[in-house]
Scaffold this motif. Structure first.
Motif, PDB file in Angstrom:
ATOM      1  N   LEU A   1       0.940  -1.195  -0.232  1.00  8.67           N
ATOM      2  CA  LEU A   1      -0.010   0.159   0.016  1.00  8.67           C
ATOM      3  C   LEU A   1       0.730   0.969   0.060  1.00  8.67           C
ATOM      4  O   LEU A   1       1.568   1.870   1.179  1.00  8.67           O
ATOM      5  CB  LEU A   1      -0.818   0.168   1.268  1.00  8.67           C
ATOM      6  CG  LEU A   1      -1.997   1.123   1.031  1.00  8.67           C
ATOM      7  CD1 LEU A   1      -2.815   0.297  -0.241  1.00  8.67           C
ATOM      8  CD2 LEU A   1      -2.721   0.695   2.812  1.00  8.67           C
TER       9      LEU A   1
ATOM     10  N   PHE B   1      -2.689   6.139   0.927  1.00 10.62           N
ATOM     11  CA  PHE B   1      -4.070   5.324   1.154  1.00 10.62           C
ATOM     12  C   PHE B   1      -4.587   7.145   1.654  1.00 10.62           C
ATOM     13  O   PHE B   1      -4.222   7.815   2.610  1.00 10.62           O
ATOM     14  CB  PHE B   1      -3.681   4.548   2.056  1.00 10.62           C
ATOM     15  CG  PHE B   1      -5.235   3.722   2.292  1.00 10.62           C
ATOM     16  CD1 PHE B   1      -5.537   2.519   2.019  1.00 10.62           C
ATOM     17  CD2 PHE B   1      -6.048   4.288   4.100  1.00 10.62           C
ATOM     18  CE1 PHE B   1      -7.142   2.622   2.470  1.00 10.62           C
ATOM     19  CE2 PHE B   1      -7.805   3.871   3.874  1.00 10.62           C
ATOM     20  CZ  PHE B   1      -8.087   3.081   3.231  1.00 10.62           C
TER      21      PHE B   1
ATOM     22  N   TYR C   1      -4.056  -0.487   8.250  1.00  9.02           N
ATOM     23  CA  TYR C   1      -4.886   0.459   6.873  1.00  9.02           C
ATOM     24  C   TYR C   1      -4.123  -0.919   6.420  1.00  9.02           C
ATOM     25  O   TYR C   1      -4.840  -1.277   5.167  1.00  9.02           O
ATOM     26  CB  TYR C   1      -3.973   1.480   6.572  1.00  9.02           C
ATOM     27  CG  TYR C   1      -4.550   2.464   7.081  1.00  9.02           C
ATOM     28  CD1 TYR C   1      -5.779   3.347   7.054  1.00  9.02           C
ATOM     29  CD2 TYR C   1      -3.822   3.206   8.966  1.00  9.02           C
ATOM     30  CE1 TYR C   1      -6.288   4.670   7.728  1.00  9.02           C
ATOM     31  CE2 TYR C   1      -4.599   4.719   9.242  1.00  9.02           C
ATOM     32  CZ  TYR C   1      -5.190   4.985   8.980  1.00  9.02           C
ATOM     33  OH  TYR C   1      -6.303   6.235   9.584  1.00  9.02           O
ATOM     34  N   GLU C   2      -3.202  -1.280   6.039  1.00  6.63           N
ATOM     35  CA  GLU C   2      -2.274  -2.238   5.271  1.00  6.63           C
ATOM     36  C   GLU C   2      -3.786  -3.525   5.598  1.00  6.63           C
ATOM     37  O   GLU C   2      -3.854  -4.096   4.192  1.00  6.63           O
ATOM     38  CB  GLU C   2      -1.972  -3.221   5.648  1.00  6.63           C
ATOM     39  CG  GLU C   2      -1.075  -3.908   4.538  1.00  6.63           C
ATOM     40  CD  GLU C   2      -0.109  -3.255   3.237  1.00  6.63           C
ATOM     41  OE1 GLU C   2      -0.521  -3.663   1.695  1.00  6.63           O
ATOM     42  OE2 GLU C   2       0.329  -1.784   3.258  1.00  6.63           O
TER      43      GLU C   2
ATOM     44  N   HIS D   1      -6.899  -2.905   3.649  1.00 12.44           N
ATOM     45  CA  HIS D   1      -6.979  -2.505   1.868  1.00 12.44           C
ATOM     46  C   HIS D   1      -7.273  -3.978   1.848  1.00 12.44           C
ATOM     47  O   HIS D   1      -7.815  -5.321   0.928  1.00 12.44           O
ATOM     48  CB  HIS D   1      -5.935  -2.300   1.828  1.00 12.44           C
ATOM     49  CG  HIS D   1      -5.690  -2.485   0.645  1.00 12.44           C
ATOM     50  ND1 HIS D   1      -6.224  -1.063  -0.699  1.00 12.44           N
ATOM     51  CD2 HIS D   1      -4.508  -2.689  -0.184  1.00 12.44           C
ATOM     52  CE1 HIS D   1      -6.278  -1.798  -1.825  1.00 12.44           C
ATOM     53  NE2 HIS D   1      -5.019  -2.227  -1.858  1.00 12.44           N
ATOM     54  N   LYS D   2      -5.856  -5.868   2.374  1.00 17.88           N
ATOM     55  CA  LYS D   2      -6.189  -6.900   2.186  1.00 17.88           C
ATOM     56  C   LYS D   2      -7.560  -7.047   2.347  1.00 17.88           C
ATOM     57  O   LYS D   2      -8.185  -8.124   1.342  1.00 17.88           O
ATOM     58  CB  LYS D   2      -5.008  -7.179   2.832  1.00 17.88           C
ATOM     59  CG  LYS D   2      -3.367  -6.970   2.039  1.00 17.88           C
ATOM     60  CD  LYS D   2      -2.579  -7.842   3.377  1.00 17.88           C
ATOM     61  CE  LYS D   2      -1.298  -7.524   2.259  1.00 17.88           C
ATOM     62  NZ  LYS D   2      -0.087  -8.101   3.916  1.00 17.88           N
TER      63      LYS D   2
ATOM     64  N   LYS E   1      -9.686  -6.490  -0.267  1.00 17.99           N
ATOM     65  CA  LYS E   1      -9.524  -7.258  -2.028  1.00 17.99           C
ATOM     66  C   LYS E   1     -10.024  -8.303  -1.844  1.00 17.99           C
ATOM     67  O   LYS E   1     -10.763  -9.064  -2.829  1.00 17.99           O
ATOM     68  CB  LYS E   1      -8.050  -7.079  -1.845  1.00 17.99           C
ATOM     69  CG  LYS E   1      -7.373  -5.629  -2.611  1.00 17.99           C
ATOM     70  CD  LYS E   1      -5.441  -5.995  -2.105  1.00 17.99           C
ATOM     71  CE  LYS E   1      -5.608  -6.605  -3.571  1.00 17.99           C
ATOM     72  NZ  LYS E   1      -3.868  -7.050  -3.090  1.00 17.99           N
TER      73      LYS E   1
ATOM     74  N   ALA F   1      -6.958   3.866  -2.938  1.00 12.98           N
ATOM     75  CA  ALA F   1      -5.650   3.472  -2.218  1.00 12.98           C
ATOM     76  C   ALA F   1      -4.976   3.341  -3.929  1.00 12.98           C
ATOM     77  O   ALA F   1      -5.141   2.784  -4.911  1.00 12.98           O
ATOM     78  CB  ALA F   1      -6.060   2.064  -1.617  1.00 12.98           C
TER      79      ALA F   1
ATOM     80  N   GLU G   1      -2.066   1.187  -5.136  1.00 13.19           N
ATOM     81  CA  GLU G   1      -1.072  -0.591  -4.699  1.00 13.19           C
ATOM     82  C   GLU G   1       0.186  -0.352  -5.634  1.00 13.19           C
ATOM     83  O   GLU G   1      -0.194  -0.652  -6.596  1.00 13.19           O
ATOM     84  CB  GLU G   1      -1.701  -1.214  -4.753  1.00 13.19           C
ATOM     85  CG  GLU G   1      -1.870  -2.603  -3.899  1.00 13.19           C
ATOM     86  CD  GLU G   1      -2.158  -3.567  -3.816  1.00 13.19           C
ATOM     87  OE1 GLU G   1      -2.755  -4.520  -3.236  1.00 13.19           O
ATOM     88  OE2 GLU G   1      -2.747  -4.237  -5.394  1.00 13.19           O
TER      89      GLU G   1
ATOM     90  N   TYR H   1      -7.410   1.611  -6.352  1.00 14.20           N
ATOM     91  CA  TYR H   1      -8.327   1.458  -5.820  1.00 14.20           C
ATOM     92  C   TYR H   1      -9.542   2.478  -5.531  1.00 14.20           C
ATOM     93  O   TYR H   1      -8.777   3.581  -4.701  1.00 14.20           O
ATOM     94  CB  TYR H   1      -8.637   0.875  -4.274  1.00 14.20           C
ATOM     95  CG  TYR H   1      -8.112  -1.519  -4.938  1.00 14.20           C
ATOM     96  CD1 TYR H   1      -8.836  -2.096  -5.391  1.00 14.20           C
ATOM     97  CD2 TYR H   1      -6.708  -1.910  -5.318  1.00 14.20           C
ATOM     98  CE1 TYR H   1      -8.601  -4.067  -5.888  1.00 14.20           C
ATOM     99  CE2 TYR H   1      -6.015  -2.344  -5.619  1.00 14.20           C
ATOM    100  CZ  TYR H   1      -7.091  -3.524  -5.824  1.00 14.20           C
ATOM    101  OH  TYR H   1      -6.416  -4.938  -6.014  1.00 14.20           O
TER     102      TYR H   1
ATOM    103  N   TRP I   1     -12.428   2.309  -2.912  1.00 10.97           N
ATOM    104  CA  TRP I   1     -13.785   1.891  -1.950  1.00 10.97           C
ATOM    105  C   TRP I   1     -14.640   2.427  -1.581  1.00 10.97           C
ATOM    106  O   TRP I   1     -14.281   3.604  -1.118  1.00 10.97           O
ATOM    107  CB  TRP I   1     -12.608   0.732  -0.694  1.00 10.97           C
ATOM    108  CG  TRP I   1     -11.310  -0.162  -0.716  1.00 10.97           C
ATOM    109  CD1 TRP I   1     -10.273   0.673  -0.666  1.00 10.97           C
ATOM    110  CD2 TRP I   1     -10.495  -1.293  -1.917  1.00 10.97           C
ATOM    111  NE1 TRP I   1      -9.379  -0.657  -1.481  1.00 10.97           N
ATOM    112  CE2 TRP I   1     -10.131  -1.460  -2.050  1.00 10.97           C
ATOM    113  CE3 TRP I   1     -12.726  -1.684  -2.591  1.00 10.97           C
ATOM    114  CZ2 TRP I   1      -9.435  -2.757  -2.402  1.00 10.97           C
ATOM    115  CZ3 TRP I   1     -11.848  -3.078  -2.998  1.00 10.97           C
ATOM    116  CH2 TRP I   1     -10.407  -3.551  -2.794  1.00 10.97           C
TER     117      TRP I   1
ATOM    118  N   ARG J   1     -11.885  -0.790  -9.551  1.00 10.72           N
ATOM    119  CA  ARG J   1      -9.527  -1.092  -9.266  1.00 10.72           C
ATOM    120  C   ARG J   1      -9.571  -0.995 -10.554  1.00 10.72           C
ATOM    121  O   ARG J   1      -9.961  -1.287 -12.334  1.00 10.72           O
ATOM    122  CB  ARG J   1      -9.826  -3.104  -9.502  1.00 10.72           C
ATOM    123  CG  ARG J   1      -8.607  -3.250  -9.336  1.00 10.72           C
ATOM    124  CD  ARG J   1      -8.260  -4.446  -8.998  1.00 10.72           C
ATOM    125  NE  ARG J   1      -8.948  -6.036 -10.119  1.00 10.72           N
ATOM    126  CZ  ARG J   1      -9.465  -6.921  -9.809  1.00 10.72           C
ATOM    127  NH1 ARG J   1      -8.589  -7.214  -8.915  1.00 10.72           N
ATOM    128  NH2 ARG J   1      -9.523  -7.420 -10.504  1.00 10.72           N
TER     129      ARG J   1
END
Length: 341
Positions: free
Chosen positions: A3, A6, A35-36, A39-40, A43, A109, A111, A120, A122, A154
């Motif tokens: 990331l 963000f 945050y990571e 985000h994961k 996803k 985000a 990436e 991304y 979101w 995305r």
């Protein structure tokens, strides 16, 4: 850290003819940590989401200014903060064109992975929750939901900027029921559809079914099951279905057999990549139907083993009733007998 940047953006509209107010959170560079993790998780939900749409940026720059802003950011002509400020301003303008009682946040985000860059957008969802305040009294609040995702986009940056750009470098989640909000979100992402998912789904199903029937009848269901498993795994990874890879999965000893068959029977080139709808692909392994107060669903493996269909009489016979269903039926009949005594 995957990331790179963000930022969370917030917009609120109190109702018809009410002004839209916006607010931007801090710009975070390589935030890591929670945050990571968030985000994961988003996803994972995104990849598993059925009914996604595939496309590219609109050819009308006025309808898709995000592509010019994104390009300036990637060429370091503006910062990530400037890019997201412009996206927030446009989001506010788009919301102002419809009468909504809306308040919510979106997250942008950027990436960076070994295989390329992805942007991304979101649409964050929240759930109402109860918590204890500092006086140990109950209070209400909102918590982020990491299991629901109704709006998301995305953008595969490298596919977009390639010498020969892909035809579908934007993937959009636009759940049913999002209505005007969903349409405005698609405009924010600059999305223009380039893939007929329904058509590609039917193409996939027809190709697999024809191939399954071409071989040994006893192995036909195994072919359908493996095709479904491959499609399901691709969907979980957020990837489409390349026919060459599917062909190798269906027959490891003769990996070109499927592509050769569909090339001759359906004029599908071996390099074809399809985007089938996961919900409809289940037809390969399950038979289901609903109507007249009845809902039936069972594995197609059970046909002519535990489930028998008389086409002439239009009758379905189940010889191995599931234990839980049998117990419910027994209780229902027992209650009926008690009512009659």
């Amino acid at each position: 850290m995957a990331l790179h940047y963000f930022r969370i953006l917030y917009a609120s509209q109190g109702g018809p003819e009410q002004p839209v107010t916006t607010k931007a959170g801090p710009t975070l560079r390589e935030p890591g940590g929670d945050y990571e993790g968030m985000h994961k998780q988003l996803k994972r939900v995104f990849n598993a989401k059925p009914g996604k749409r595939y496309g590219r940026f609109s050819t009308d720059l006025g309808d898709a200014p995000v592509q010019a802003w994104l390009k300036d950011y990637l060429e370091e002509k503006q910062s990530f903060e400037s890019l997201t400020d412009k996206l927030l301003a446009q989001w506010g303008e788009l919301l102002g064109t419809v009468d909504l009682d809306y308040q919510g946040a979106i997250a942008i985000a950027h990436e960076q992975l070994a295989e390329g860059q992805v942007l991304y957008i979101w649409g964050l969802e929240t759930d109402a929750s109860l918590f204890l305040d500092n006086r140990l009294s109950l209070d209400q609040g909102e918590t982020l939901s990491l299991s629901r995702l109704n709006l998301a986009a995305r953008i595969e940056v490298d596919d977009w900027l390639a010498a020969e750009p892909a035809q579908n470098y934007i993937t959009l989640v636009q759940a049913r029921g999002t209505g005007d909000l969903g349409e405005r979100f698609a405009q924010l992402a600059g999305f223009e559809s380039s893939v007929d998912v329904d058509k590609e789904t039917q193409t996939f199903l027809d190709a697999v079914e024809a191939f399954a029937r071409e071989g040994d009848a006893g192995k036909a269901q195994a072919v359908r099951t493996r095709a479904y498993e491959f499609c399901k795994d691709q969907g979980a990874a957020g990837e489409p279905v390349p026919l060459e890879a599917l062909s190798g999965y269906l027959d490891e000893e003769n990996p070109e057999r499927f592509t050769e068959f569909v090339s001759q029977a359906q004029s599908l080139p071996a390099q074809t990549v399809l985007h089938p709808d996961q919900r409809k692909v289940r037809k390969l392994v399950r038979i289901s139907g609903t109507g007249n107060g009845l809902s039936v669903s069972f594995s197609s493996d059970l046909m002519n083993q535990a489930v028998y269909y008389d086409r002439n009489q239009g009758q379905l016979t189940i010889t191995k009733v599931p234990k839980a269903l049998r117990e419910q039926l027994d209780r229902y009949l027992e209650r009926g007998q008690e009512d009659n005594t």
